[in-house]
Design an enzyme around this catalytic site. Structure first.
Site, PDB file in Angstrom:
ATOM      1  N   CYS A  82       0.794  -1.238   0.000  1.00 42.62           N
ATOM      2  CA  CYS A  82       0.000   0.000   0.000  1.00 42.62           C
ATOM      3  C   CYS A  82       0.820   1.280   0.000  1.00 42.62           C
ATOM      4  O   CYS A  82       0.532   2.212  -0.751  1.00 42.62           O
ATOM      5  CB  CYS A  82      -0.987   0.004   1.165  1.00 42.62           C
ATOM      6  SG  CYS A  82      -0.234   0.178   2.812  1.00 42.62           S
ATOM      7  N   HIS A 119      -2.257   1.228   6.985  1.00 41.13           N
ATOM      8  CA  HIS A 119      -2.567   1.300   5.555  1.00 41.13           C
ATOM      9  C   HIS A 119      -2.525   2.762   5.121  1.00 41.13           C
ATOM     10  O   HIS A 119      -2.736   3.673   5.937  1.00 41.13           O
ATOM     11  CB  HIS A 119      -3.954   0.713   5.298  1.00 41.13           C
ATOM     12  CG  HIS A 119      -4.400   0.777   3.862  1.00 41.13           C
ATOM     13  ND1 HIS A 119      -3.721   0.143   2.837  1.00 41.13           N
ATOM     14  CD2 HIS A 119      -5.463   1.412   3.274  1.00 41.13           C
ATOM     15  CE1 HIS A 119      -4.339   0.372   1.698  1.00 41.13           C
ATOM     16  NE2 HIS A 119      -5.388   1.137   1.919  1.00 41.13           N
ATOM     17  N   ASP A 134      -7.826   4.258  -4.039  1.00 38.73           N
ATOM     18  CA  ASP A 134      -6.979   3.271  -3.368  1.00 38.73           C
ATOM     19  C   ASP A 134      -6.577   2.198  -4.376  1.00 38.73           C
ATOM     20  O   ASP A 134      -7.411   1.447  -4.861  1.00 38.73           O
ATOM     21  CB  ASP A 134      -7.740   2.636  -2.196  1.00 38.73           C
ATOM     22  CG  ASP A 134      -6.822   1.886  -1.240  1.00 38.73           C
ATOM     23  OD1 ASP A 134      -5.743   1.447  -1.677  1.00 38.73           O
ATOM     24  OD2 ASP A 134      -7.189   1.731  -0.055  1.00 38.73           O
TER      25      ASP A 134
END
Length: 263
Positions: A82, A119, A134
């Site tokens: 991420c 995250h 995302d």
């Protein structure tokens, strides 16, 4: 320093880096920074750039610096997890004229919620609307979500809802909580300590298993260890166990990644 206002930092990418990034995800430069372009960029990124933790398993350094993140994607033809994927995508979006803020999130696990900065996700302010982008959470929304919408949002990956939890926001997929967003703005350097922990701690799940996954036509394709998994749009899965040579070939064929040995 975290907690600053939602003012997008300027991109540090050159025109050549932007062109290489767009070529990597197979898109021309959008004519304007609008909702349609954001959706197209996110979907193309998910299809072209895999979510993978190979660097963690191979002992490669993970450098949370814009140029290094983009070079990993464009020059080394790799993906990342991420912090890397959304960190690089934020730079591309900024270079294309989008207002982007880095957000920290805590991921919901089977028994408990993870720590702060577990995250990274992106807030995009666009024409008076606020969007959640995302490209670094694996099987998640394929298109940006309205961060300021409290009703159900249909997506090819399911139905999403964003629910307030005090000053934070819980993002749910088909009713199941995925992560809890801290709405304050952060900088890339704020994620360095947790990124280091994720990459080095024996307690990190990124250290215990290896995965490489990307969005594919009609679903997802994933290499988990030496098992090649195809996930259809309805969630059904088929798997095939590979030997070492087959797994190395699968990295090349399905992800464009050349490895000399398995991680």
């Amino acid at each position: 320093m975290g907690g600053v206002d939602h003012v997008s930092a300027p991109s540090v990418l050159t025109d050549e880096q932007v062109a290489a990034y767009l070529a990597r995800i197979g898109l021309p430069r959008p004519g304007r920074a609008d909702r349609a372009a954001l959706a197209e960029l996110q979907r193309a990124h998910l299809e072209a750039v895999p979510f993978e933790n190979l660097s963690v398993r191979l002992g490669e350094p993970i450098v949370l610096e814009p140029g290094a993140l983009v070079a990993k994607i464009t020059e080394r033809h790799r993906g990342g997890f991420c912090y890397e994927l959304n960190g690089a995508f934020a730079e591309l979006l900024r270079a294309l004229g989008f207002r982007v803020t880095l957000l920290a999130a805590r991921v919901f696990g089977p028994e408990r919620i993870g720590p702060p900065f577990d995250h990274m996700a992106l807030r995009v302010d666009l024409d008076g609307e606020v969007w959640l982008a995302d490209v670094g959470f694996g099987r998640f929304s394929e298109l940006p979500l309205r961060l300021d919408e409290r009703g159900e949002q249909a997506d090819p990956a399911g139905v999403f809802t964003i629910v307030p939890h005090g000053d934070e926001l819980d993002v749910r997929q088909n009713g199941a909580p995925q992560y809890r967003l801290d709405q304050r703005a952060y900088e890339l350097t704020d994620f360095v300590p947790t990124c280091w922990w994720q990459a080095t701690s024996p307690d990190s799940h990124f250290r215990r298993s290896v995965t490489c996954s990307r969005l594919a036509e009609g679903g997802r394709i994933t290499l988990s260890g030496t098992r090649l998994i195809r996930t259809a749009a309805d969630g059904s899965r088929t798997g095939q166990e590979l030997d070492e040579a087959g797994a190395l070939a699968a990295y090349r064929t399905h992800f464009g990644i050349e490895l000399e040995q398995l991680p």
